[in-house]
Design a protein around this motif. Structure first.
Motif, PDB file in Angstrom:
ATOM      1  N   ALA A  72      30.158  -5.145  48.716  1.00 33.25           N
ATOM      2  CA  ALA A  72      31.409  -4.371  48.117  1.00 33.25           C
ATOM      3  C   ALA A  72      32.559  -4.965  48.794  1.00 33.25           C
ATOM      4  CB  ALA A  72      31.120  -3.028  48.467  1.00 33.25           C
ATOM      5  N   ASP A  73      32.604  -5.578  50.023  1.00 36.61           N
ATOM      6  CA  ASP A  73      33.596  -5.903  50.588  1.00 36.61           C
ATOM      7  C   ASP A  73      34.403  -7.427  49.997  1.00 36.61           C
ATOM      8  OD1 ASP A  73      33.351  -4.204  52.429  1.00 36.61           O
ATOM      9  OD2 ASP A  73      32.412  -5.294  53.969  1.00 36.61           O
ATOM     10  N   TRP A  74      33.635  -7.778  48.789  1.00 35.20           N
ATOM     11  CA  TRP A  74      34.133  -8.828  48.009  1.00 35.20           C
ATOM     12  C   TRP A  74      35.216  -7.862  47.036  1.00 35.20           C
ATOM     13  CZ3 TRP A  74      32.801 -14.344  47.679  1.00 35.20           C
ATOM     14  CH2 TRP A  74      31.965 -14.586  48.608  1.00 35.20           C
ATOM     15  N   THR A  75      36.504  -8.317  47.241  1.00 39.51           N
ATOM     16  CA  THR A  75      37.543  -7.509  46.639  1.00 39.51           C
ATOM     17  C   THR A  75      38.282  -8.077  45.493  1.00 39.51           C
ATOM     18  OG1 THR A  75      39.179  -7.899  48.152  1.00 39.51           O
ATOM     19  CG2 THR A  75      37.630  -5.868  48.474  1.00 39.51           C
ATOM     20  N   ILE A  76      38.840  -7.344  44.560  1.00 37.34           N
ATOM     21  CA  ILE A  76      39.770  -7.502  43.532  1.00 37.34           C
ATOM     22  C   ILE A  76      41.156  -7.538  43.781  1.00 37.34           C
ATOM     23  CG2 ILE A  76      39.955  -7.609  40.964  1.00 37.34           C
ATOM     24  CD1 ILE A  76      37.367  -5.994  40.784  1.00 37.34           C
ATOM     25  N   ASP A  77      41.961  -8.510  43.440  1.00 34.79           N
ATOM     26  CA  ASP A  77      43.141  -7.981  43.464  1.00 34.79           C
ATOM     27  C   ASP A  77      43.891  -7.477  42.303  1.00 34.79           C
ATOM     28  OD1 ASP A  77      46.344  -8.274  43.590  1.00 34.79           O
ATOM     29  OD2 ASP A  77      46.217  -9.861  45.021  1.00 34.79           O
ATOM     30  N   MET A  78      44.081  -6.384  41.967  1.00 35.77           N
ATOM     31  CA  MET A  78      44.193  -5.915  40.627  1.00 35.77           C
ATOM     32  C   MET A  78      45.511  -6.399  40.125  1.00 35.77           C
ATOM     33  SD  MET A  78      41.664  -4.279  39.156  1.00 35.77           S
ATOM     34  CE  MET A  78      40.331  -3.449  39.877  1.00 35.77           C
ATOM     35  N   ALA A  79      46.478  -6.457  41.222  1.00 38.55           N
ATOM     36  CA  ALA A  79      47.848  -6.983  40.622  1.00 38.55           C
ATOM     37  C   ALA A  79      47.808  -8.074  40.137  1.00 38.55           C
ATOM     38  CB  ALA A  79      48.864  -6.734  41.938  1.00 38.55           C
ATOM     39  N   ALA A  80      47.152  -9.145  40.995  1.00 40.59           N
ATOM     40  CA  ALA A  80      46.979 -10.812  40.455  1.00 40.59           C
ATOM     41  C   ALA A  80      46.366 -10.662  39.191  1.00 40.59           C
ATOM     42  CB  ALA A  80      46.186 -11.219  41.441  1.00 40.59           C
ATOM     43  N   LEU A  81      45.237  -9.608  39.056  1.00 43.88           N
ATOM     44  CA  LEU A  81      44.576  -9.768  37.687  1.00 43.88           C
ATOM     45  C   LEU A  81      45.416  -9.402  36.502  1.00 43.88           C
ATOM     46  CD1 LEU A  81      41.807  -9.632  36.160  1.00 43.88           C
ATOM     47  CD2 LEU A  81      41.629  -7.016  36.691  1.00 43.88           C
ATOM     48  N   GLU A  82      46.299  -8.506  36.558  1.00 43.15           N
ATOM     49  CA  GLU A  82      47.094  -8.061  35.612  1.00 43.15           C
ATOM     50  C   GLU A  82      48.048  -9.368  35.135  1.00 43.15           C
ATOM     51  OE1 GLU A  82      49.568  -4.478  33.488  1.00 43.15           O
ATOM     52  OE2 GLU A  82      49.131  -4.213  35.753  1.00 43.15           O
ATOM     53  N   LYS A  83      48.631  -9.938  36.296  1.00 41.92           N
ATOM     54  CA  LYS A  83      49.464 -11.179  35.743  1.00 41.92           C
ATOM     55  C   LYS A  83      48.773 -11.932  35.248  1.00 41.92           C
ATOM     56  CE  LYS A  83      52.291 -10.546  40.202  1.00 41.92           C
ATOM     57  NZ  LYS A  83      52.606 -11.072  41.294  1.00 41.92           N
ATOM     58  N   LEU A  84      47.522 -12.231  34.955  1.00 39.92           N
ATOM     59  CA  LEU A  84      46.697 -13.320  34.327  1.00 39.92           C
ATOM     60  C   LEU A  84      46.944 -12.947  32.885  1.00 39.92           C
ATOM     61  CD1 LEU A  84      43.688 -14.069  36.293  1.00 39.92           C
ATOM     62  CD2 LEU A  84      45.620 -15.591  36.204  1.00 39.92           C
ATOM     63  N   ILE A  85      46.967 -11.564  32.702  1.00 40.44           N
ATOM     64  CA  ILE A  85      47.220 -11.180  31.112  1.00 40.44           C
ATOM     65  C   ILE A  85      48.605 -11.613  30.318  1.00 40.44           C
ATOM     66  CG2 ILE A  85      47.170  -9.177  29.754  1.00 40.44           C
ATOM     67  CD1 ILE A  85      45.506  -7.732  31.955  1.00 40.44           C
ATOM     68  N   ASN A  86      48.262 -12.129  29.286  1.00 40.69           N
ATOM     69  CA  ASN A  86      49.295 -12.505  28.464  1.00 40.69           C
ATOM     70  C   ASN A  86      48.966 -12.285  26.753  1.00 40.69           C
ATOM     71  OD1 ASN A  86      48.600 -15.192  27.022  1.00 40.69           O
ATOM     72  ND2 ASN A  86      48.099 -15.746  29.193  1.00 40.69           N
ATOM     73  N   PRO A  87      49.614 -12.315  26.052  1.00 43.44           N
ATOM     74  CA  PRO A  87      49.330 -12.066  24.436  1.00 43.44           C
ATOM     75  C   PRO A  87      48.235 -13.051  23.988  1.00 43.44           C
ATOM     76  CG  PRO A  87      51.854 -12.231  24.774  1.00 43.44           C
ATOM     77  CD  PRO A  87      51.209 -12.723  26.225  1.00 43.44           C
ATOM     78  N   ARG A  88      47.974 -14.062  24.682  1.00 45.80           N
ATOM     79  CA  ARG A  88      46.795 -14.993  24.193  1.00 45.80           C
ATOM     80  C   ARG A  88      45.535 -14.156  24.807  1.00 45.80           C
ATOM     81  NH1 ARG A  88      50.738 -18.238  25.135  1.00 45.80           N
ATOM     82  NH2 ARG A  88      49.795 -18.855  27.219  1.00 45.80           N
ATOM     83  N   THR A  89      45.566 -13.393  25.820  1.00 43.51           N
ATOM     84  CA  THR A  89      44.211 -12.803  26.408  1.00 43.51           C
ATOM     85  C   THR A  89      43.559 -11.917  25.400  1.00 43.51           C
ATOM     86  OG1 THR A  89      45.450 -12.749  28.377  1.00 43.51           O
ATOM     87  CG2 THR A  89      43.484 -11.594  28.419  1.00 43.51           C
ATOM     88  N   LYS A  90      42.385 -12.492  25.095  1.00 38.17           N
ATOM     89  CA  LYS A  90      41.504 -11.818  24.047  1.00 38.17           C
ATOM     90  C   LYS A  90      40.523 -11.083  24.573  1.00 38.17           C
ATOM     91  CE  LYS A  90      40.361 -11.643  19.476  1.00 38.17           C
ATOM     92  NZ  LYS A  90      40.272 -12.771  18.710  1.00 38.17           N
ATOM     93  N   MET A  91      39.705 -11.521  25.851  1.00 39.23           N
ATOM     94  CA  MET A  91      38.547 -11.179  26.502  1.00 39.23           C
ATOM     95  C   MET A  91      38.585 -11.309  27.809  1.00 39.23           C
ATOM     96  SD  MET A  91      34.754 -12.171  25.395  1.00 39.23           S
ATOM     97  CE  MET A  91      34.907 -12.090  23.672  1.00 39.23           C
ATOM     98  N   ILE A  92      38.018 -10.356  28.530  1.00 41.15           N
ATOM     99  CA  ILE A  92      37.427 -10.356  30.132  1.00 41.15           C
ATOM    100  C   ILE A  92      36.107 -10.304  30.307  1.00 41.15           C
ATOM    101  CG2 ILE A  92      37.661  -7.960  30.335  1.00 41.15           C
ATOM    102  CD1 ILE A  92      39.165  -8.828  33.094  1.00 41.15           C
TER     103      ILE A  92
END
Length: 430
Positions: free
Chosen positions: A170-190
């Motif tokens: 569980a200590d392997w963590t996600i940077d949610m702010a960095a994740l959202e920065k990857l999203i752009n109009p071409r992002t179709k799937m995660i």
């Protein structure tokens, strides 16, 4: 007479596609060839995630019986055998909090991997983008690239103390702010994988809620790879069950091979809303048309009998027991590891292992990160095979995993004990 130049085709005509031409030798080939060449035999294979034992007898008996039926030796419907679709719908409806329609919300695929390829082919086009978490199952990459899409990576950050002491996956963590920065109009799937291979992380409900909310906000399809969904040792949430809005954008992937100890059967499925599933099924039809008939029938029997046999709890308890049994050797050696919350892989940190400076690694290993050298060393010196996890990273983030090795514990107990015995030989290199 035609000239030689006229009759000899240009070599350029046989030029391979870029998606395969530039690939390095894959990790599976490197590890398996090393295992064959090792002077320490027989090899204790803790590498590839295949089971060291058979499916339950009622499942294998069903497979044998299916081979005697004419209809089970012929094409199945492209979307899967009705009995298996119904068995899956019945088994998963309680989790999803509604009655799943086996005809419109379930489709059968030739293993989970082909199911994910079908999802990619069903929705991705040139210049679309897909977000993956690192580390990732390596097949995701080629499958997405074959669809012509571009990949963006969101690394799971290992704990700062991962080389010092054992900690929860569980200590392997996600940077949610960095994740959202990857999203752009071409992002179709995660693409999501929980329980996660190779980390063993079970994404928490709050993490899934945050990911799901981002996908709803930006209109992104969620492909949730849940092939280890029956092997969890902490509370497990399926992202499609969090809200109707998230469910409407989610395709959930499953695997009979992982569920019933039969990785060679290649029976998988996807569950999701009709408006998504129908395009997965359409792509699957063009990729391989239908999946293996007798093994679909046997998988159906597996689901029909699993609860009355107490199989799911037994399977989970046995695997957790194997994990604890095997990890005893790392506790003995003082080697920290990522204590898994699910699945059957454990990441051990071997930064305390000192590789001899003059060790003769072959060029194709010497040029790879330290974990490849660790893997080769364990195979050649101790006769234990494990997988180097930097294979599941981009070059930019390989440093996050270069001191880890991935061990698969889905083996007979005597194999686990033999592996522990051999791994104790690491003491002289520490």
């Amino acid at each position: 007479m035609a000239s030689a130049s006229a009759s000899t085709p240009s070599f350029d005509r046989f030029k391979p596609a870029a998606r395969v031409a530039g690939q390095k030798q894959d990790v599976w080939t490197i590890v398996n060839e090393a295992a064959t060449a090792s002077p320490v035999q027989p090899i204790v294979n803790m590498g590839q995630g295949f089971f060291g034992y058979n499916p339950p007898k009622y499942v294998t008996d069903a497979a044998k019986a299916a081979l005697d039926r004419v209809d089970c030796n012929q094409y199945s419907p492209t979307r899967g055998r009705p009995r298996l679709k119904k068995a899956i719908a019945d088994a998963y409806s309680p989790f999803f909090g509604k009655t799943l329609n086996p005809e419109t919300e379930v489709t059968i695929t030739t293993g989970a991997n082909e199911g994910m390829l079908s999802a990619f082919m069903g929705f991705l086009e040139q210049d679309d983008e897909v977000i993956l978490f690192e580390p990732f199952f390596d097949q995701y990459i080629s499958n997405i690239q074959m669809a012509g899409a571009t990949i963006r990576y969101a690394p799971l950050q290992p704990p700062d103390h991962g080389s010092i002491r054992t900690s929860s996956a569980a200590d392997w963590t996600i940077d949610m702010a960095a994740l959202e920065k990857l999203i752009n109009p071409r992002t179709k799937m995660i693409v999501l994988n929980t329980p996660h291979n190779p980390v063993g992380k079970v994404f928490s409900k709050s993490e899934l809620q945050a990911i799901g909310d981002l996908c709803v906000k930006h209109g992104i399809i969620i492909l949730s790879d849940e092939v280890y969904d029956r092997l969890y040792y902490v509370p497990f949430t399926r992202i499609a069950t969090i809200s109707p809005q998230i469910a409407a954008q989610t395709l959930t992937v499953g695997s009979a091979g992982k569920n019933f100890y039969a990785t060679g059967w290649r029976v998988g499925w996807l569950i999701g809303p009709e408006n998504l599933i129908k395009y997965v099924a359409a792509a699957h039809t063009r990729i391989c048309f239908s999946s293996v008939s007798p093994l679909q029938e046997a998988a159906a029997v597996g689901f029909e009998k699993a609860d009355e046999e107490g199989f799911w709890e037994q399977s989970k308890n046995e695997m957790q027991g194997k994990m604890k049994r095997f990890c005893e050797v790392f506790d003995e050696l003082g080697l920290p590891y990522s204590d898994p919350e699910g699945g059957y892989f454990v990441l051990a940190n071997l930064s305390k292992v000192n590789l001899p400076e003059d060790y003769d690694f072959p060029p194709h290993v010497a040029e790879r990160p330290r974990d490849f050298k660790l893997s080769w060393f364990l195979i050649m010196e101790l006769g234990v095979a494990a997988i180097p996890p930097t294979e599941f990273y981009t070059e930019e983030n390989m440093h996050l995993a270069e001191n880890y090795l991935r061990f698969a514990v889905c083996k007979e107990d005597d194999v686990l004990e033999k592996a522990k015995e051999r791994l104790r030989g690491l003491r002289k290199f520490m």
